[in-house]
Structure formats: C-alpha cells, structure tokens
Design an enzyme around this catalytic site. Structure first.
Site, PDB file in Angstrom:
ATOM      1  N   SER A   1       0.816  -1.207   0.000  1.00  0.00           N
ATOM      2  CA  SER A   1       0.000   0.000   0.000  1.00  0.00           C
ATOM      3  C   SER A   1       0.861   1.274   0.000  1.00  0.00           C
ATOM      4  CB  SER A   1      -0.947  -0.038   1.200  1.00  0.00           C
ATOM      5  OG  SER A   1      -1.938   0.946   1.105  1.00  0.00           O
TER       6      SER A   1
ATOM      7  N   ASP B   1      -9.558  -3.168  -6.624  1.00  0.00           N
ATOM      8  CA  ASP B   1      -9.035  -2.322  -5.544  1.00  0.00           C
ATOM      9  C   ASP B   1      -9.478  -0.880  -5.770  1.00  0.00           C
ATOM     10  OD1 ASP B   1      -7.589  -0.975  -3.633  1.00  0.00           O
ATOM     11  OD2 ASP B   1      -5.696  -1.984  -4.050  1.00  0.00           O
TER      12      ASP B   1
ATOM     13  N   HIS C   1      -8.461  -4.119  -1.916  1.00  0.00           N
ATOM     14  CA  HIS C   1      -7.121  -3.662  -1.559  1.00  0.00           C
ATOM     15  C   HIS C   1      -6.302  -4.774  -0.903  1.00  0.00           C
ATOM     16  CE1 HIS C   1      -4.137  -0.603  -0.947  1.00  0.00           C
ATOM     17  NE2 HIS C   1      -4.108  -0.801   0.369  1.00  0.00           N
TER      18      HIS C   1
END
Length: 280
Positions: A109, A195, A234
């Site tokens: 991330s 995502d 995600h």
C-alpha cells in the site's frame, strides 16, 4: 527534516551469527501512522530455513515511535520515509547480513512510496522487490477531488491542487514521476482488479513507463512482472489457503530473483534484535 534521527530496525534470522551466504528480505509498509506488524508468522520459517533474514524497517511516517514519528514522515516531510528505508538496507549490508544482489525488499500500500523511492534513488541496493497494492503515484489521485478517498487523504499527503509547496514536494518524491536511468532489479507487483483504494492502474502505468524508459535508453531489462487478483479489493481474500497460494507465488519469485535455487539453508534458530541506526 535535516541532520540525523534515530530509526529502528528489527530482524529475525535462521542462525545466530551474520553469514555472507544470507539472503535478506527487508519489509516496510503502511505509513499513515500505522505500526509495522513484527509478530512472528509461520510462513517466514520457509525463508529462514533457507538462510533468509527477515528484517523490518520502521521508517518515519509510521507509528512505531508515536505521533512525532508519524509527523516526521508526512506532508512535506514524506521523502524521509524513502531515506530511512535506504539507510536500513545499507546498514544490513554494512553489518554483514546480506549483499545487494541477495537483498529483496517488500512493501504494501502506502509503503510503496518508500520502496518506490528507494528503487528510483538506488536500485543497485536490491536484488529483487515485491510491491503489493502499491501507492506509486500520489499526485494523480490527489488532484482529483471526485475520487472517494482524496479529501480524506489531504491530512496525510496535503492538497497539491491548492498548495504549490505540496505539489512540488509530491512531484519530487512520487515514484512514478521520478524513474531512474539505471537498471532496476526484478520486481513483482501484486494488485487487485477491484481495488478502490489503490487502483491496479497505478502499478500498470508504473511498469509501462519503466519498460518504455528502459527500451528508450537501451538499458538491460530485468523482469517487471504483475500478478492481478480477480477477487478481493485492496487486500487479498479467499481465506487461509488463498493467502498461502499468494505467498507461494511471492516466495517463488523472490527465490528465483536472488538466485537461491542452488543454495542450502541454515538450522532454524529464530532471533529478534532491535538496533538503532542513523537515518539521513
């Protein structure tokens, strides 16, 4: 931020002494004031039994040392995260735990800003890289106020559409906007097709620009691979077994990238140490 600060580095390894045959996986992730999870995970035994050191770089922007540590790696101070990660990797080499061609780094991330910055600044320090749902272009989503998370993220990254200083700083540390002319190590990008927090197009555009730049300058091209998850957002989904499938893919890539196939491991004697390093 100028001068030096004190940054933490912790690691687990398969033997009690540093050896030149070690391979190193240095992990950093999150930023946004979150703490890097250093709890032992059984799957790391698969690496440590083969001579890996699993290291954790607690860079500025995380929450390991409280609000000040977070503040020292956000807004106009965000470039500090990549500098800290570079210092952590260099320290592992200096202490004899690995060498550049045997070192891999992984980030998730927002940690992609730190690892992407390291890849741009000093790609020669790594033999491989692993980027999961990586945030590699902060500028493009942060100038689009219609996106669902843009307004929420102003506190962390700033608003480049209204603040000239934020815009210049963001363009200076954005991995997508600062690709190097040097060869990059083999890299695996793992993304989710659905995502919504960090769209898979971020990694796709990064790879496309990197490949174009490599071909344009006739550089020796290392593999730049992407694995697209059709399910999940995600974070991967599918439960324990699907997670292990993803790990097997990642570990197989790392093993191949750093040339581990023909090496033997060390007896597993897990050890965790915390050390202080000076981050520029």
């Amino acid at each position: 931020m100028h001068g030096t600060v004190r940054a933490d580095l912790s690691w687990e390894c398969g033997s009690s002494e540093p050896l030149p045959s070690y391979f190193d996986l240095c992990r950093t992730e999150r930023a946004v004031g979150a703490c890097l999870d250093t709890d032992f995970r059984p799957e790391w035994a698969a690496l440590m039994l083969r001579g890996w050191v699993v290291a954790f770089a607690h860079v500025r922007g995380g929450g390991e040392l409280g609000p000040r540590w977070h503040a020292a790696g956000r807004l106009l101070s965000k470039p500090a995260s990549a500098r800290d990660l570079r210092c952590a990797v260099e320290s592992l080499h200096e202490w004899g735990y690995s060498q550049p061609e045997r070192t891999a780094a992984a980030a998730d991330s927002a940690g992609g800003l730190a690892l992407g910055g390291l890849l741009n600044a000093a790609p020669e320090l790594l033999g491989a890289a692993l980027l999961r749902s990586a945030f590699l272009d902060p500028y493009t989503p942060m100038v689009d106020a219609a996106l669902p998370l843009t307004a929420e993220d102003y506190e962390e990254w700033g608003d480049p559409a209204t603040d000239e200083a934020v815009m210049q700083c963001m363009l200076a540390y954005s991995p997508y906007h600062n690709l190097s002319d040097r060869p990059y190590p083999p890299t695996l990008y793992c993304v989710g097709q659905n995502d919504r927090r960090v769209p898979c197009t971020q990694s796709l555009r990064f790879i496309a620009r990197l490949r174009h730049r490599t071909a344009q300058r006739e550089l020796s091209a290392m593999p730049q691979l992407i694995h697209v998850r059709e399910n999940g957002g995600h974070m991967p989904d599918g439960g324990r077994y699907r997670r292990l499938e993803h790990l097997a893919l990642e570990y197989a890539f790392l093993t191949k990238a750093v040339g581990l196939e023909n090496t033997t491991g060390h007896p597993l004697r897990a050890k965790r140490t915390r050390s202080r390093i000076s981050a520029r």
